[in-house]
Write a protein that holds these residues in place. Structure first.
Motif, PDB file in Angstrom:
ATOM      1  N   SER A 186       8.318 -22.241  27.801  1.00 54.51           N
ATOM      2  CA  SER A 186       7.697 -22.710  29.023  1.00 54.51           C
ATOM      3  C   SER A 186       8.459 -23.798  29.642  1.00 54.51           C
ATOM      4  O   SER A 186       8.689 -23.958  30.827  1.00 54.51           O
ATOM      5  N   THR A 233       2.596 -22.465  34.723  1.00 51.53           N
ATOM      6  CA  THR A 233       2.453 -21.341  33.603  1.00 51.53           C
ATOM      7  C   THR A 233       1.103 -21.304  33.447  1.00 51.53           C
ATOM      8  O   THR A 233       0.244 -22.011  33.934  1.00 51.53           O
ATOM      9  N   GLN A 234       0.567 -19.944  33.270  1.00 52.31           N
ATOM     10  CA  GLN A 234      -0.842 -19.292  33.267  1.00 52.31           C
ATOM     11  C   GLN A 234      -0.711 -18.311  32.062  1.00 52.31           C
ATOM     12  O   GLN A 234      -0.298 -17.384  32.294  1.00 52.31           O
ATOM     13  N   ILE A 235      -0.906 -18.580  30.994  1.00 51.95           N
ATOM     14  CA  ILE A 235      -0.791 -17.656  29.625  1.00 51.95           C
ATOM     15  C   ILE A 235      -2.384 -17.474  29.025  1.00 51.95           C
ATOM     16  O   ILE A 235      -3.171 -18.378  28.782  1.00 51.95           O
ATOM     17  N   GLU A 236      -2.820 -16.275  29.045  1.00 53.22           N
ATOM     18  CA  GLU A 236      -3.835 -15.990  28.351  1.00 53.22           C
ATOM     19  C   GLU A 236      -4.036 -16.350  26.970  1.00 53.22           C
ATOM     20  O   GLU A 236      -3.637 -15.484  25.989  1.00 53.22           O
ATOM     21  N   SER A 237      -4.536 -17.487  26.573  1.00 53.25           N
ATOM     22  CA  SER A 237      -4.538 -17.917  25.443  1.00 53.25           C
ATOM     23  C   SER A 237      -5.206 -19.435  25.381  1.00 53.25           C
ATOM     24  O   SER A 237      -5.446 -20.187  26.217  1.00 53.25           O
TER      25      SER A 237
END
Length: 324
Positions: A241, A228-232
């Protein structure tokens, strides 16, 4: 020469290692006494995979990342050099072709070739890519080993945040955003499974247009799942996820459906807008930051650049001069 290092994650420990090698007297400041789940380095996959990262990453990631396995080897960290397997499910076969077009240094495997490398995947996939030059390590073992090694070499560790004073290397990740305003957090989530029903010798990447998966084997039947790669900056673990990670692992091999769920983790990794790390100089302070998802891959090269800039006056390849 004396120096202080702020932060004892992978960047700080690599910097301390490079400084000690140059005869520097080093003090490391970090509120936590030992590496652990408080730091994003703890949750890393440990893949030293510059070729695979080159699918989306900039050229320096690939070139500098090729140095990583040898550097960790020289520090005495166990490094497994068995390459990486890249596969896709039948409905995602185009993803494998796209990946092959965007990378170099791989070889195609048919079903028999895959079975020869990973017998437990026999009969499940009819083609795959093998990147023989890549390697992997256990990040937690690497962090503990590096800390113990530099401590034996005379580095002092102080369980406090510390502050710049004299020659300083700030390696605090997102905690340094007051000095690096363009730094952002990129959330990553992972899970650790234990299974006695499947054996893998090397990391496996399962391509998917939305949720790619990587599975990294560790000792004692453990497997680290990530992707997972989440802008947060959010460090909470999300049900969505985790479900996606576990579903992808089950698609890779049904034995993962019977595995023990050992651990779920999440953290936010520091990244600059271009997703490249950099050494930022501000007076006598060198900020070593922005490793994004390439901590164990690029920290050795970035640490060397920072040490050379301080000792030899060189300009790091990945740098930013700040005269504020």
């Amino acid at each position: 020469m004396k120096a202080r290092v702020l932060g004892a994650g992978v960047a700080g420990l690599c910097v301390a290692t490079e400084l000690v090698a140059r005869g520097c007297e080093v003090t490391v400041f970090d509120p936590a006494p030992r590496p652990g789940p408080h730091g994003c380095s703890w949750w890393a996959g440990g893949m030293l995979a510059p070729v695979c990262e080159g699918e989306t990453a900039e050229e320096p990631v690939v070139r500098l990342g090729r140095q990583a396995a040898d550097w960790w080897d020289r520090q005495g960290v166990p490094v497994a050099r068995r390459g990486t397997i890249v596969m896709a499910l039948g409905r995602d076969r185009r993803e494998l072709d796209r990946f092959a077009r965007h990378t170099r240094g791989h070889e195609w495997l048919d079903a028999d070739g895959l079975a020869a490398l990973e017998p437990d995947l026999s009969g499940r996939f009819d083609r795959a890519l093998h990147v023989p030059s890549e390697a992997h390590l256990d990040p937690r073992t690497a962090l503990a080993h590096l800390r113990d090694r530099v401590e034996r070499d005379g580095v002092t560790f102080i369980a406090e945040p510390g502050r710049p004073e004299g020659l300083t290397f700030d390696c605090r990740g997102l905690a340094a955003r007051e000095a690096l305003p363009d730094l952002r957090g990129v959330k990553g989530e992972m899970a650790v499974l234990r299974s006695d029903d499947i054996r893998l010798s090397r990391p496996v990447r399962l391509l998917h247009p939305r949720i790619p998966l990587y599975v990294v084997p560790r000792a004692d039947g453990l497997f680290m799942l990530g992707a997972t790669q989440i802008e947060s900056d959010d460090r909470r673990r999300s049900v969505r996820s985790v479900l996606e990670l576990l579903s992808a692992a089950y698609a890779l091999h049904p034995a993962f459906g019977e595995a023990d769920l050992v651990e779920i983790g999440a953290d936010a990794r520091p990244a600059f807008p271009d997703n490249l790390p950099r050494v930022t100089r501000r007076g006598d302070t060198f900020h070593v930051n922005g490793l994004f998802r390439h901590g164990f891959l690029l920290a050795p090269a970035l640490a060397r650049m920072a040490a050379e800039a301080a000792f030899d006056g060189t300009t790091p390849e990945l740098c930013h001069e700040d005269h504020a």
